[in-house]
Design a protein around this motif. Structure first.
Motif, short mmCIF file in Angstrom:
data_model
loop_
_atom_site.label_atom_id
_atom_site.label_comp_id
_atom_site.label_asym_id
_atom_site.label_seq_id
_atom_site.Cartn_x
_atom_site.Cartn_y
_atom_site.Cartn_z
N LEU A 288 0.79 -1.04 0.02
CA LEU A 288 0.07 -0.16 0.13
C LEU A 288 0.96 0.82 -0.36
CD1 LEU A 288 -2.71 -0.99 2.62
CD2 LEU A 288 -3.32 -0.53 0.50
N THR A 289 0.12 1.98 -0.66
CA THR A 289 0.46 3.26 -1.00
C THR A 289 0.09 4.36 -0.13
OG1 THR A 289 0.47 4.27 -2.78
CG2 THR A 289 2.72 3.11 -2.51
N PRO A 290 0.56 6.34 0.05
CA PRO A 290 0.09 6.34 0.24
C PRO A 290 -1.57 7.11 -0.44
CG PRO A 290 1.92 7.59 1.06
CD PRO A 290 1.91 5.84 0.06
N SER A 291 -1.17 6.89 -1.91
CA SER A 291 -2.77 6.99 -2.76
C SER A 291 -3.61 5.59 -2.96
CB SER A 291 -1.70 7.28 -4.62
OG SER A 291 -1.04 6.52 -4.40
N SER A 292 -3.65 4.78 -2.55
CA SER A 292 -4.02 3.61 -2.48
C SER A 292 -5.35 3.67 -1.65
CB SER A 292 -3.60 2.86 -1.44
OG SER A 292 -2.12 2.03 -2.13
N ARG A 293 -6.26 2.82 -1.70
CA ARG A 293 -7.14 3.05 -1.01
C ARG A 293 -7.89 1.25 -0.66
NH1 ARG A 293 -12.67 4.71 -4.86
NH2 ARG A 293 -14.25 4.46 -3.34
N VAL A 294 -8.51 2.14 0.18
CA VAL A 294 -9.21 0.54 1.11
C VAL A 294 -10.19 0.54 1.22
CG1 VAL A 294 -8.18 -0.94 3.34
CG2 VAL A 294 -6.71 0.01 2.25
N LEU A 295 -11.04 -0.75 1.26
CA LEU A 295 -11.78 -1.21 2.03
C LEU A 295 -11.97 -1.65 3.02
CD1 LEU A 295 -15.43 -0.87 0.84
CD2 LEU A 295 -15.38 -3.07 0.42
N ILE A 296 -12.88 -1.22 3.98
CA ILE A 296 -13.52 -1.75 5.98
C ILE A 296 -14.59 -2.28 5.49
CG2 ILE A 296 -13.87 -2.09 7.51
CD1 ILE A 296 -10.71 0.09 7.91
N ALA A 297 -15.04 -3.83 5.33
CA ALA A 297 -16.19 -4.50 5.71
C ALA A 297 -16.57 -5.15 6.89
CB ALA A 297 -16.53 -5.33 4.16
N GLU A 298 -17.70 -5.12 7.25
CA GLU A 298 -18.73 -4.95 8.84
C GLU A 298 -19.69 -6.05 8.20
OE1 GLU A 298 -18.84 -1.90 11.52
OE2 GLU A 298 -17.03 -1.54 12.60
N ALA A 299 -19.59 -6.63 9.27
CA ALA A 299 -20.66 -7.30 8.98
C ALA A 299 -21.82 -6.48 9.81
CB ALA A 299 -20.59 -9.27 9.55
#
Length: 392
Positions: A288-299
């Motif tokens: 990952l880099t500062p320009s990356s995008r992450v998705l956090i999925a909660e049930a």
């Protein structure tokens, strides 16, 4: 049985066109007025689930879905919700009628792509002009011999119950398989913060404690602040320590060398999902880099708290390691994008509220789009550099 969590029940979904008899069939199968029945097309506007206990199947969750040929103003949204219901379905009951079955064949393809067992039903057979001919036509198109069923007369209902029991293969799975054996001493480190409501434990803690007790393990519970005292009270180190993932770092520092360490979230990564996929996905954190995008999925769909691990603590850990510019999106409940390609990594919760089928479908969707996916506990262990020193 009424206290069995929905995630631990057998999920049976009923799918078909509007007015194909789904609701009536559920009522006949259960012997109760579980689903609203009407001659008006589109009566079932959202998937509706009912917890039941059925002979030969045990604790089940029966889901009545909107017709997949709904053409009303809200038809596309209703069909989308039916697709979401399919993601968590373990056995699909697919209703056929006379005439063209192109829509049913499309949905049969959806179920087969998800590796969901399907029982074909020729519904409302008491109303059909030639049930035998209709059954032959369905079998020729699908290679599935349909059950001829009538909710009105009771025909085929017992056969449907037997078919469901025959399809169901209850794979015995253990949360602590391979990490805790009969009679082990296990220390559970459980923070009691805003996410653990007063007077209650969260579901993964409850389920893990119950399983350890079933194994006749000596089970000791403490908070991170009481861990030193709990260890001092033992004649020898516990065989295993299970912690909440957010306390991984503090617990690791206090862990006796002879004790193995894991977290509730990591255990559920194995129990509910694919641990190999999650550990492979954790490697993406290093890319990952500062320009990356992450998705956090909660049930869960709980209201966010200031101490929330998915919305607050995990994003903070990621940004501390990667950079403040890192974009982190958070979704909850049934929301999960069809297109995951904008993301460089998906981080899923322990999914105590989902069944395994639901989690595996999400993993499969990420894999199909070449998007790495991991789990809260696995990700936190990787972020603090102990993933290769914990049990999973």
């Amino acid at each position: 049985m009424n206290d069995t969590p929905a995630s631990e029940r057998l999920h049976i979904g009923f799918f078909g066109r509007c007015n194909s008899g789904k609701s009536s069939l559920i009522n006949a199968l259960t012997g109760q007025s579980v689903a609203v029945v009407s001659d008006i097309a589109g009566t079932t506007t959202d998937p509706v689930s009912k917890a039941m206990e059925l002979p030969g199947l045990g604790a089940c969750l029966l889901t009545d879905t909107p017709g997949f040929d709904d053409t009303g103003a809200l038809g596309p949204q209703r069909i989308e919700r039916t697709l979401r219901a399919a993601d968590r379905t373990q056995i699909a009951v697919l209703l056929f009628g006379e005439g063209d079955c192109a829509a049913e064949l499309d949905w049969l393809g959806q179920f087969r792509a998800r590796e969901i067992p399907v029982i074909a039903v020729l519904a409302q057979c008491d109303r059909l002009t030639d049930p035998a001919r209709a059954a032959r036509a369905v079998e020729e198109r699908t290679a599935l011999p349909p059950l001829c069923v009538s909710a009105a007369t009771g025909q085929g209902i017992e056969e449907l119950r037997r078919a469901l029991a025959a399809v169901h293969r209850d794979e015995p799975r253990e949360i602590t398989a391979g990490v805790a054996e009969q009679g082990d001493t296990v220390l559970l480190v459980m923070p009691q913060d805003a996410q653990a409501p007063k007077g209650r434990l969260i579901l993964p803690q409850v389920q893990t404690i119950r399983e350890l007790l079933d194994k006749e393990c000596t089970t000791i519970c403490c908070t991170p602040q009481g861990m030193s005292a709990a260890l001092a009270a033992l004649a020898r180190p516990p065989k295993l320590i299970v912690t909440d993932s957010q306390a991984f770092e503090a617990v690791y520092r206090q862990k006796p060398a002879a004790s193995r360490l894991t977290s509730f979230s990591v255990l559920f990564a194995r129990y509910k999902g694919d641990i190999d996929a999650f550990t492979d996905g954790a490697a993406a954190i290093g890319r990952l880099t500062p320009s990356s995008r992450v998705l956090i999925a909660e049930a869960c769909t709980h209201a966010p708290r200031t101490e929330d691990i998915g919305r607050v603590k995990l994003p903070a850990m990621l940004r501390k390691k990667i950079g403040a510019e890192l974009r982190v999106d958070v979704i909850s409940g049934a929301d999960f994008p069809d297109d995951l390609t904008p993301y460089d990594l998906v981080i899923h919760c322990g999914a105590c509220m989902f069944n395994r089928r639901h989690v595996l479908n999400r993993i499969a969707r990420a894999r199909a789009q070449s998007v790495p996916i991991t789990n809260y506990g696995v990700a936190i262990a990787a972020l603090i550099g102990i993933l290769d020193r914990i049990e999973y």
